[in-house]
Every structure is written in structure tokens, then in C-alpha cells.
Scaffold this motif. Structure first.
Motif, PDB file in Angstrom:
ATOM      1  N   ILE A 117       0.857  -1.189   0.000  1.00 26.55           N
ATOM      2  CA  ILE A 117       0.000   0.000   0.000  1.00 26.55           C
ATOM      3  C   ILE A 117       0.890   1.234   0.000  1.00 26.55           C
ATOM      4  O   ILE A 117       1.770   1.380   0.851  1.00 26.55           O
ATOM      5  N   LEU A 118       0.669   2.106  -0.973  1.00 25.67           N
ATOM      6  CA  LEU A 118       1.448   3.326  -1.128  1.00 25.67           C
ATOM      7  C   LEU A 118       0.585   4.532  -0.779  1.00 25.67           C
ATOM      8  O   LEU A 118      -0.632   4.512  -0.981  1.00 25.67           O
ATOM      9  N   VAL A 119       1.200   5.574  -0.259  1.00 25.14           N
ATOM     10  CA  VAL A 119       0.508   6.851  -0.040  1.00 25.14           C
ATOM     11  C   VAL A 119       0.760   7.729  -1.261  1.00 25.14           C
ATOM     12  O   VAL A 119       1.911   7.991  -1.626  1.00 25.14           O
ATOM     13  N   MET A 120      -0.308   8.157  -1.919  1.00 22.38           N
ATOM     14  CA  MET A 120      -0.177   8.979  -3.121  1.00 22.38           C
ATOM     15  C   MET A 120      -0.059  10.445  -2.724  1.00 22.38           C
ATOM     16  O   MET A 120      -0.904  10.970  -1.977  1.00 22.38           O
ATOM     17  N   LEU A 121       0.975  11.097  -3.245  1.00 22.04           N
ATOM     18  CA  LEU A 121       1.244  12.488  -2.889  1.00 22.04           C
ATOM     19  C   LEU A 121       0.986  13.457  -4.036  1.00 22.04           C
ATOM     20  O   LEU A 121       0.739  14.635  -3.796  1.00 22.04           O
ATOM     21  N   GLY A 122       1.052  12.987  -5.268  1.00 22.13           N
ATOM     22  CA  GLY A 122       0.841  13.874  -6.403  1.00 22.13           C
ATOM     23  C   GLY A 122       0.976  13.092  -7.705  1.00 22.13           C
ATOM     24  O   GLY A 122       1.088  11.867  -7.705  1.00 22.13           O
ATOM     25  N   ARG A 123       0.986  13.814  -8.818  1.00 17.97           N
ATOM     26  CA  ARG A 123       1.055  13.186 -10.136  1.00 17.97           C
ATOM     27  C   ARG A 123       1.753  14.111 -11.108  1.00 17.97           C
ATOM     28  O   ARG A 123       1.953  15.306 -10.828  1.00 17.97           O
ATOM     29  N   ASN A 124       2.112  13.546 -12.297  1.00 14.91           N
ATOM     30  CA  ASN A 124       2.616  14.413 -13.352  1.00 14.91           C
ATOM     31  C   ASN A 124       1.429  14.960 -14.159  1.00 14.91           C
ATOM     32  O   ASN A 124       0.268  14.664 -13.864  1.00 14.91           O
ATOM     33  N   GLY A 125       1.716  15.729 -15.189  1.00 11.43           N
ATOM     34  CA  GLY A 125       0.654  16.431 -15.895  1.00 11.43           C
ATOM     35  C   GLY A 125      -0.413  15.549 -16.510  1.00 11.43           C
ATOM     36  O   GLY A 125      -1.600  15.859 -16.454  1.00 11.43           O
ATOM     37  N   ASP A 126      -0.020  14.423 -17.109  1.00 11.08           N
ATOM     38  CA  ASP A 126      -1.007  13.567 -17.767  1.00 11.08           C
ATOM     39  C   ASP A 126      -1.461  12.399 -16.895  1.00 11.08           C
ATOM     40  O   ASP A 126      -2.197  11.529 -17.356  1.00 11.08           O
ATOM     41  N   GLY A 127      -1.004  12.358 -15.649  1.00 13.68           N
ATOM     42  CA  GLY A 127      -1.456  11.309 -14.737  1.00 13.68           C
ATOM     43  C   GLY A 127      -0.866   9.948 -15.011  1.00 13.68           C
ATOM     44  O   GLY A 127      -1.330   8.953 -14.459  1.00 13.68           O
ATOM     45  N   SER A 128       0.181   9.875 -15.835  1.00 16.35           N
ATOM     46  CA  SER A 128       0.775   8.568 -16.151  1.00 16.35           C
ATOM     47  C   SER A 128       1.759   8.110 -15.083  1.00 16.35           C
ATOM     48  O   SER A 128       2.078   6.921 -15.006  1.00 16.35           O
ATOM     49  N   TRP A 129       2.241   9.025 -14.270  1.00 18.68           N
ATOM     50  CA  TRP A 129       3.147   8.690 -13.167  1.00 18.68           C
ATOM     51  C   TRP A 129       2.636   9.330 -11.890  1.00 18.68           C
ATOM     52  O   TRP A 129       2.068  10.432 -11.914  1.00 18.68           O
ATOM     53  N   ILE A 130       2.832   8.644 -10.762  1.00 18.65           N
ATOM     54  CA  ILE A 130       2.334   9.099  -9.465  1.00 18.65           C
ATOM     55  C   ILE A 130       3.511   9.260  -8.514  1.00 18.65           C
ATOM     56  O   ILE A 130       4.389   8.392  -8.451  1.00 18.65           O
ATOM     57  N   TYR A 131       3.484  10.366  -7.768  1.00 23.25           N
ATOM     58  CA  TYR A 131       4.491  10.586  -6.744  1.00 23.25           C
ATOM     59  C   TYR A 131       3.970   9.985  -5.442  1.00 23.25           C
ATOM     60  O   TYR A 131       2.874  10.324  -4.974  1.00 23.25           O
ATOM     61  N   ILE A 132       4.738   9.043  -4.866  1.00 23.82           N
ATOM     62  CA  ILE A 132       4.224   8.250  -3.752  1.00 23.82           C
ATOM     63  C   ILE A 132       5.242   8.175  -2.613  1.00 23.82           C
ATOM     64  O   ILE A 132       6.403   8.543  -2.766  1.00 23.82           O
ATOM     65  N   SER A 133       4.735   7.659  -1.471  1.00 22.62           N
ATOM     66  CA  SER A 133       5.587   7.293  -0.357  1.00 22.62           C
ATOM     67  C   SER A 133       5.405   5.804  -0.109  1.00 22.62           C
ATOM     68  O   SER A 133       4.279   5.311  -0.040  1.00 22.62           O
ATOM     69  N   THR A 134       6.521   5.063  -0.023  1.00 16.75           N
ATOM     70  CA  THR A 134       6.462   3.615   0.132  1.00 16.75           C
ATOM     71  C   THR A 134       6.280   3.229   1.598  1.00 16.75           C
ATOM     72  O   THR A 134       6.422   4.074   2.494  1.00 16.75           O
ATOM     73  N   PRO A 135       5.988   1.956   1.876  1.00 18.56           N
ATOM     74  CA  PRO A 135       5.896   1.506   3.275  1.00 18.56           C
ATOM     75  C   PRO A 135       7.175   1.733   4.070  1.00 18.56           C
ATOM     76  O   PRO A 135       7.129   1.808   5.293  1.00 18.56           O
ATOM     77  N   SER A 136       8.320   1.858   3.384  1.00 23.14           N
ATOM     78  CA  SER A 136       9.580   2.114   4.084  1.00 23.14           C
ATOM     79  C   SER A 136       9.957   3.597   4.071  1.00 23.14           C
ATOM     80  O   SER A 136      11.100   3.962   4.311  1.00 23.14           O
ATOM     81  N   ASN A 137       8.948   4.460   3.740  1.00 26.28           N
ATOM     82  CA  ASN A 137       9.113   5.919   3.768  1.00 26.28           C
ATOM     83  C   ASN A 137      10.051   6.458   2.696  1.00 26.28           C
ATOM     84  O   ASN A 137      10.607   7.542   2.835  1.00 26.28           O
ATOM     85  N   VAL A 138      10.242   5.726   1.608  1.00 24.90           N
ATOM     86  CA  VAL A 138      10.975   6.251   0.459  1.00 24.90           C
ATOM     87  C   VAL A 138       9.968   6.933  -0.462  1.00 24.90           C
ATOM     88  O   VAL A 138       8.920   6.363  -0.773  1.00 24.90           O
ATOM     89  N   VAL A 139      10.271   8.150  -0.874  1.00 27.40           N
ATOM     90  CA  VAL A 139       9.375   8.859  -1.779  1.00 27.40           C
ATOM     91  C   VAL A 139       9.959   8.842  -3.184  1.00 27.40           C
ATOM     92  O   VAL A 139      11.172   8.949  -3.369  1.00 27.40           O
ATOM     93  N   GLY A 140       9.094   8.694  -4.170  1.00 27.97           N
ATOM     94  CA  GLY A 140       9.535   8.642  -5.552  1.00 27.97           C
ATOM     95  C   GLY A 140       8.351   8.460  -6.482  1.00 27.97           C
ATOM     96  O   GLY A 140       7.186   8.603  -6.065  1.00 27.97           O
ATOM     97  N   TRP A 141       8.645   8.127  -7.726  1.00 31.94           N
ATOM     98  CA  TRP A 141       7.620   8.046  -8.762  1.00 31.94           C
ATOM     99  C   TRP A 141       7.413   6.597  -9.200  1.00 31.94           C
ATOM    100  O   TRP A 141       8.362   5.828  -9.326  1.00 31.94           O
TER     101      TRP A 141
END
Length: 483
Positions: free
Chosen positions: A168-192
């Protein structure tokens, strides 16, 4: 008397006070009962966390059948803020409880934080007071075996970590066309992550549009330089297009397995062998090895990758191919390979008639190139020996195919001829080592040959016992009658 009067008036007053207290207590109990919502734990053991997500720390554990008090929820109803029987407050996954009231009737709150300490009374700097933002927790479930988390919204960005099916990921944002999501992982790593491989709890379009997150600037320092975008002119990655792909220590099936890849994983392309049948890659976990080029996809023309090994691949197209100690039929036999075997091509004679190769059993030697099929331009292989002397032409033998060098005659070394291409079939005759026969057909799998003997005998013999003057594919496929 006065005392008696005081006593007489005091009793009704005491009664009134007692009744009033009882009434207040009754009202309090009724009010609490009306506002309480409970839930029963519906799994063996359930973690209670400090925030609404698996990346938050565990503050307590509740067990199957225990009753907890529900206090609030997240906006997507996926997490519930509760009070445990140990009077510990925290968040639990709503999938594992049976609520007494609909969860969406609970009040919506963000992460519960301790009561803040009054801030110091420093004079605020004009224009720097931040606007409070209420946190919104939107989640997504990983819907593929393994998913790379990258430093930017494209497969060309570096891999930070990986998440796996069901995370389960926490969604924080997205790019312009919604094809990639900026998330936080269960181990608290943030990325796309690629949005195709997650199941979001809310529409992705509802997320805020953000760019790649830059490091937080240190007060008093210069404005940080935005990260350099990855090169796009020459893609350097490829995606795995098969369910499971072996990564090997060298460019061929005979090499040991060094790692494994799953469908959809990305690899970094490093180079190729001569005929681009094997590609050297770097895996998501940093290991290097070789993969079969048929099972990866990229927009890059892989023929433009640097050649890292002077080898190619070929397939045996005769019943049994002898691998010899030198480039010619007079050299001793080191090993043999059956029809369809994959051979690693290492070099050639200057006339391309004999090839230096590695057999599946790792024996290196020479074989007649006429019996090996390859898409490789043989001129790319290094020349390791001079030309093989030309032998006189033999009638009926195609040009370029050397005549049969028969084994020594040995009447004591015999083989049976059979009525059909199977050892269970009836014996129709026998032949001995060194006897010349006429081959008139083959089985569909090239493992048996139909021969005629000068004494009138005919039948099927295993292909491994026959030295042919022509490729086995040049013989017609014969079928045996049934019934």
C-alpha cells in the motif's frame, strides 16, 4: 429546636442534590452511548499505527474478536482512527474490521498529532507565514509482481527502491497527464511509480500536479539548481516482456544463472554480442548479466549497442554434429551435439567453412559450418585458423559440402534397422559400422533416417549412427503407415 429545624430542612436539600447528581450522571451516560461507534477485529492480529498507512510506526496490536472504539476516518475510508482496549489511540486498516456503523459516517481527519506546545513568540518575518494545509491521505495498491520506484516520472530516471504486489502506497501527487504518481512507500521512500501498475483509492486526476521534488534548500543558501533531466535522444533502458527472465553470467544458455527478472521490470542496456541475440544489462538491484534479446523491448535499435563479446549463436541443423579438435574432418572428435542444440560461436577459419564454437557441455572445438544455422554475419567472427584444404567434388553432393569420411569398417559393431522410427518397432535387418547405405528420408524430428542397403534390406536407423554427406534437412520427411 433550632437544631431540629435545621435538620428538617437539610434532608430535602440533600435529596435534591443527590437527585441532581444522578440526573447529570444519567445524561452523561446517555450522551456517551449515543456517540460511540465500535468495530470488531476480523483478522488474527492487526497493527495499530501512528498514522493512516503501513509506513507509520506500530503503537499497539489488537486481535481477532476484540472490540475497538471508532473515532474518525481518512477521506477514502481506507483507514480508521480507533481507541484500543488498552486505551491506545491509533490507525487501523479498515479492511480488517467489522464496523457497527458505516465508516463514511465517521468524521474525516488527517493524521492525529499530539497537542502542540505553544510556539515561541518570535516576531514573524513578513511574507513568510505558511498557509496551513490539511493532510489528505490517498492510497494505492501495487498490482504487479514488482514495481520500481524512480527519482523522476519516466523509466529513464534512476531506481530508488522497489515495491511489491499488494503493498500500500501513499499517493502524494502526479505528473501532468497522470501517467506517473508521486508516492511514499511503506519504508518511507518517496519517488515516482508508473500509474498503470497500481490501483488507486481515488481518481488520479484528483491528485495535485507536481514536478520531481528537489532537495529542501538550506536557509541563506543560493537557490538550488533543478535536477538535470535524463537524456531522451538515446534511450538506455528496456522492459521485460515475458513472465520470468533469467539473467546469465554470459551470452548463452550454457552460462549459469546470475539473477532473475519479472514481467514489466526495467533494465539498463550496456551492450550486446555480435549478432544481438544476447544483451548485457544491469538489473534493478544493480547486478550485471546477459539476457536473451527476444524477451526485452526498447525503442532503441539494439544493433547500435556496443559489441562487448566477439561471440554469436548458432543452431545445429543435422542429426548429430561432431565437435573436433581442429578445423577439418581429420581431427579427433571431442564431443557431439544433437539436432537443435544451441552453440556459442567463437571464431572461424578464413574461408568461413569451419567454426570455432562452444557446445552445450562447455567443450570448445571446431565444427563444419554447413551444419550450423545462424543469423550472424560470419565475417564478424575473429579468424582463428587458415582455410581448410578443398576436397575433390563428389557427384550428387552439393557444392561446399565435404564428402563423407566413413568410419573404419567393423562388422562386429552392428545396428538394427526397424520397420518404423521407434525402438519398439520390429527389426527388419541390420547394418555394421563402415557400411555404405543410401539415405532416402527422415523423421519429422530429424532423429531417425530411412536407409536402403545394397543387399535389399531397408528400414529406419537412429540418425546418431549415420554420417550424412548432406544436411539432414535436405532429405524428405517420411511417414509410416498406421493400421
Amino acid at each position: 429546636m433550632n437544631s431540629s429545624i435545621r435538620s428538617r430542612y437539610f434532608w430535602p436539600a440533600a435529596m435534591l442534590v443527590t437527585l441532581a447528581l444522578l440526573a447529570i450522571g444519567l445524561v452523561t451516560v446517555q450522551s456517551t452511548s449515543a456517540q460511540s461507534a465500535t468495530a470488531v477485529i476480523n483478522t488474527g492480529a492487526l497493527n495499530v499505527r501512528s498514522g493512516p498507512g503501513t509506513q507509520f510506526s506500530v503503537v499497539d496490536v489488537v486481535y481477532q474478536g476484540q472490540v475497538v472504539t471508532m473515532i474518525a476516518r481518512t477521506t477514502d475510508n481506507s483507514w480508521v482512527f480507533i481507541r484500543t482496549p488498552n486505551v491506545v489511540d491509533g490507525w487501523v486498516n479498515a479492511s480488517y474490521i467489522i464496523p457497527s456503523v458505516p465508516i463514511n459516517t465517521l468524521p474525516i481527519i488527517g493524521a492525529i498529532t499530539p497537542t502542540p506546545t505553544p510556539p515561541p513568540t518570535n516576531t514573524p518575518v513578513p511574507g513568510t507565514t505558511p498557509t496551513p494545509v490539511q493532510p489528505i491521505y490517498a492510497t494505492a495498491v501495487v498490482n504487479t509482481g514488482a514495481l520500481n520506484v524512480r527519482s523522476g516520472p519516466a523509466p529513464t530516471y534512476t531506481i530508488l527502491t522497489a515495491v511489491y504486489q499488494g503493498d500500500i502506497l501513499v499517493m502524494l501527487g502526479r505528473n501532468g497527464d497522470g501517467s506517473w504518481i508521486y508516492i511514499s512507500t511503506p519504508s518511507n521512500v518517496v519517488g515516482w511509480v508508473n500509474a498503470k501498475y497500481v490501483i488507486p483509492s481515488i481518481p488520479i486526476a484528483n491528485l495535485p500536479i507536481i514536478g520531481p521534488v528537489a532537495p529542501t534548500p538550506v536557509p541563506g543558501t543560493a537557490t538550488p539548481i533543478p535536477p538535470t533531466p535524463p537524456p531522451t535522444a538515446v534511450p538506455s533502458s528496456a522492459v521485460v516482456t515475458t513472465g520470468s527472465l533469467n539473467v546469465r553470467s554470459g551470452p548463452g544458455l550454457s552460462y549459469s544463472r546470475a539473477d532473475g527478472l519479472d514481467y514489466g521490470q526495467y533494465v539498463t542496456l550496456m551492450g550486446r554480442n555480435l549478432d544481438t541475440t544476447w544483451i548485457k544489462v544491469t538489473t534493478p538491484n544493480g547486478k550485471q548479466g546477459w539476457v536473451n534479446g527476444k524477451y526485452i523491448a526498447t525503442t532503441l535499435n539494439m544493433n547500435t549497442l556496443p559489441v562487448l563479446t566477439q561471440t554469436g549463436t548458432g543452431i545445429v541443423v543435422t542429426g548429430v554434429l561432431n565437435v573436433r579438435s581442429g578445423p577439418g574432418p581429420d581431427y579427433s572428435i571431442l564431443t557431439s551435439a544433437p539436432y537443435g542444440a544451441n552453440m556459442t560461436l567463437l571464431g572461424r577459419t578464413s574461408d568461413n567453412r569451419w567454426l570455432r564454437l562452444r557446445a552445450p557441455d562447455w567443450t570448445e572445438g571446431w565444427a563444419n559450418g554447413a551444419y550450423i544455422a545462424t543469423s550472424l554475419d560470419l565475417n564478424l567472427l575473429p579468424v582463428l585458423a587458415g582455410p581448410v584444404p578443398t576436397v575433390p567434388a563428389v557427384p550428387g553432393v552439393p557444392p561446399g559440402i565435404p564428402p563423407v569420411v566413413p568410419p573404419p569398417v567393423d562388422p562386429g559393431n552392428t545396428a538394427s534397422l526397424r520397420a518404423c522410427p521407434n525402438t519398439a518397432c520390429a527389426v527388419t535387418g541390420s547394418v555394421y559400422s563402415g557400411l555404405s547405405v543410401t539415405a532416402t528420408g527422415r523423421s519429422a524430428d530429424n532423429t531417425w533416417i530411412f536407409v536402403n542397403v545394397n543387399n535389399g534390406q531397408q528400414g529406419w536407423i537412429p540418425a546418431q549412427y549415420v554420417v550424412l554427406a548432406v544436411p539432414i534437412e535436405s532429405l524428405p520427411v517420411l511417414t509410416t503407415p498406421t493400421g
